[in-house]
Write an enzyme that holds these catalytic residues in place. Structure first.
Site, PDB file in Angstrom:
ATOM      1  N   ASP A   2       0.860  -1.296  -0.093  1.00  0.00           N
ATOM      2  CA  ASP A   2       0.179   0.075  -0.020  1.00  0.00           C
ATOM      3  C   ASP A   2       0.901   1.226   0.040  1.00  0.00           C
ATOM      4  OD1 ASP A   2      -1.920  -1.647   0.025  1.00  0.00           O
ATOM      5  OD2 ASP A   2      -2.779  -1.219   2.115  1.00  0.00           O
ATOM      6  N   ASP A 121     -13.230  -7.428  -4.587  1.00  0.00           N
ATOM      7  CA  ASP A 121     -13.334  -7.557  -3.283  1.00  0.00           C
ATOM      8  C   ASP A 121     -14.756  -8.180  -3.042  1.00  0.00           C
ATOM      9  OD1 ASP A 121     -10.916  -6.164  -2.970  1.00  0.00           O
ATOM     10  OD2 ASP A 121     -11.660  -4.301  -2.417  1.00  0.00           O
TER      11      ASP A 121
END
Lengths: 242, 194
Positions: A2, A121
């Protein structure tokens, strides 16, 4: 990894790095340790986002000799164009594809399916796998398996499936759902969410029929060494670069 | 050593330039015939669809130039495919350097092949310091079948040409610029070709 404003954000436990917050240095360390591919997810929301991300992509491409994917907030042909021109091998789109599925067709036609990854997701609601947005926070009524087939038909080159039910649990990947997706589409599927130990990776390739597996924190915190993991997979007759 | 990457508007060449830079070579982009002919090494890259890449090549007249080059030339991915006789993709006539027709993988496998695969049957000094089962990175939906000019194989659905060679021309289906240390070695070998 990230990244936010051009820096890696999750705590990373690498000893020999001068600057563990530098995505380039971290990427180099992973490439050296045997990672086959890297994924950068940009979570910054600032105005300068595009330029900062493009600069980071350029610096990574300059120094890293393995493929990498960049995702996070990509919503247009222009967004993709600037990242590919700066040296990204693939881009990943998620919420923007759900909101505007035609974007997948548009990107595949312009840049080729091989560089368009659709990240999905999902988690189970009353036993039904439903697609979620914004890092899994916002539920939709879209069925995971229908959506996976649709993105493949629209020209995605790869699916990155993260089970929000498994992410962070370290109890293994969502292999039943993965196997259903992997056998219903004719493009590679990457398993994400749930890796905790080496046998989980074996399971996801064998029973989950995954084409690739992704993990973050267990590598960041050196709970599993990539080289050792790959040797273990190789010893289980799973084809892998050593 | 002057190394030129042929610039004909087909695909992302930034990564190839970076890969040579890591070897200390400043590879320049060019679509200029004189500059290409004068170079010590020529890279013929390509990403995208065969027929549109071929028409871009024709627009610039480079389709006639490339087969006449005398220095070591390396075609990468679609570049290699365009150096063949023909490609099923877009019913495209190629440059005819390699005597083989490019075909599409069937739906028996996932297409594109995207990822690392092992090289076998290495037959050229292009693969010096590289051993059988070295892994390289591939992204493609079409492939060149095995033929007399095959100098390395890999297997996906069928055994096919991972690399082709004829005289001063080498073509690789994989991406050496993204194939880690193995790829860097192969680019070094290409620079060292006599």
């Amino acid at each position: 990894m990230d990244v936010k404003d051009g820096r890696t954000v999750k705590g990373v436990n690498f000893v020999n790095l001068r600057d563990a917050g530098d995505p380039v240095e971290l990427a180099a360390a992973y490439a050296l340790n045997g990672a086959d591919e890297l994924v950068f997810l940009d979570i910054s929301a600032s105005e300068e986002k595009r330029k900062t991300l493009a600069d980071m992509v350029y610096r990574v491409a300059e120094q890293i000799n393995i493929p990498f994917t960049v995702g996070g907030g990509i919503a247009s042909v222009e967004d993709v164009d600037i990242l590919l021109k700066n040296g990204a091998d693939k881009v990943s789109i998620n919420s923007s594809a759900v909101k505007n599925p035609g974007l997948i067709n548009e990107l595949a036609a312009k840049f080729g399916s091989q560089c368009i990854v659709v990240a999905i997701d999902a988690k189970q609601i009353d036993g039904q796998w439903k697609v979620h947005l914004v890092g899994g926070k916002v539920p939709t009524d879209i069925d995971l398996f229908d959506w996976a087939k649709e993105v493949a038909q629209r020209g995605a080159g790869e699916i990155l499936f993260t089970s929000m039910d498994h992410d962070g649990t370290k109890n293994g990947f969502a292999n039943n759902a993965l196997a259903t997706i992997s056998t219903s589409v004719n493009i590679p599927v990457i398993a994400s969410g749930g890796a905790g130990k080496i046998p989980h990776f074996v399971d996801t390739f064998v029973s989950g029929k995954a084409d690739a597996a992704l993990a973050a924190s267990i590598f960041h915190f050196k709970e599993i060494e990539i080289n050792a993991l790959k040797k273990a997979l190789h010893s289980q007759q799973i084809p892998i670069r050593l | 050593m002057k190394t030129v990457i042929i610039d004909y508007g087909a695909g992302n060449i930034q990564s190839i330039q970076f890969a040579f830079a890591r070897l200390g070579i400043d590879a320049v982009l060019s679509s200029d015939s004189n500059e290409i002919v004068a170079a010590d090494r020529v890279i013929f890259p390509g990403v995208g669809e065969a027929s549109s890449a071929m028409s871009k090549l024709k627009d610039s007249g480079l389709d006639a130039l490339i087969p006449t080059l005398k220095q070591p030339v390396l075609g990468i991915c679609l570049g290699m495919q365009l150096m063949c006789n023909y490609s099923e993709e877009g019913d495209t006539q190629g440059l005819g350097i390699f005597d083989v027709d490019v075909k599409r993988f069937t739906s028996a496998v996932k297409v594109p092949q995207m990822g690392w695969n092992a090289l076998t049957q290495l037959k050229s000094s292009f693969f010096s310091h590289t051993t059988d089962n070295a892994y390289v990175y591939l992204v493609h939906s079409y492939y060149a079948p095995l033929c007399d000019q095959t100098v390395a194989q890999t297997t996906y659905e069928v055994a096919y040409s991972a690399a082709l060679q004829k005289d001063n021309f080498t073509g690789v289906q994989f991406h050496p610029e993204k194939s880690g240390e193995v790829g860097a070695q192969l680019l070094t070998n290409f620079l060292n070709q006599s």
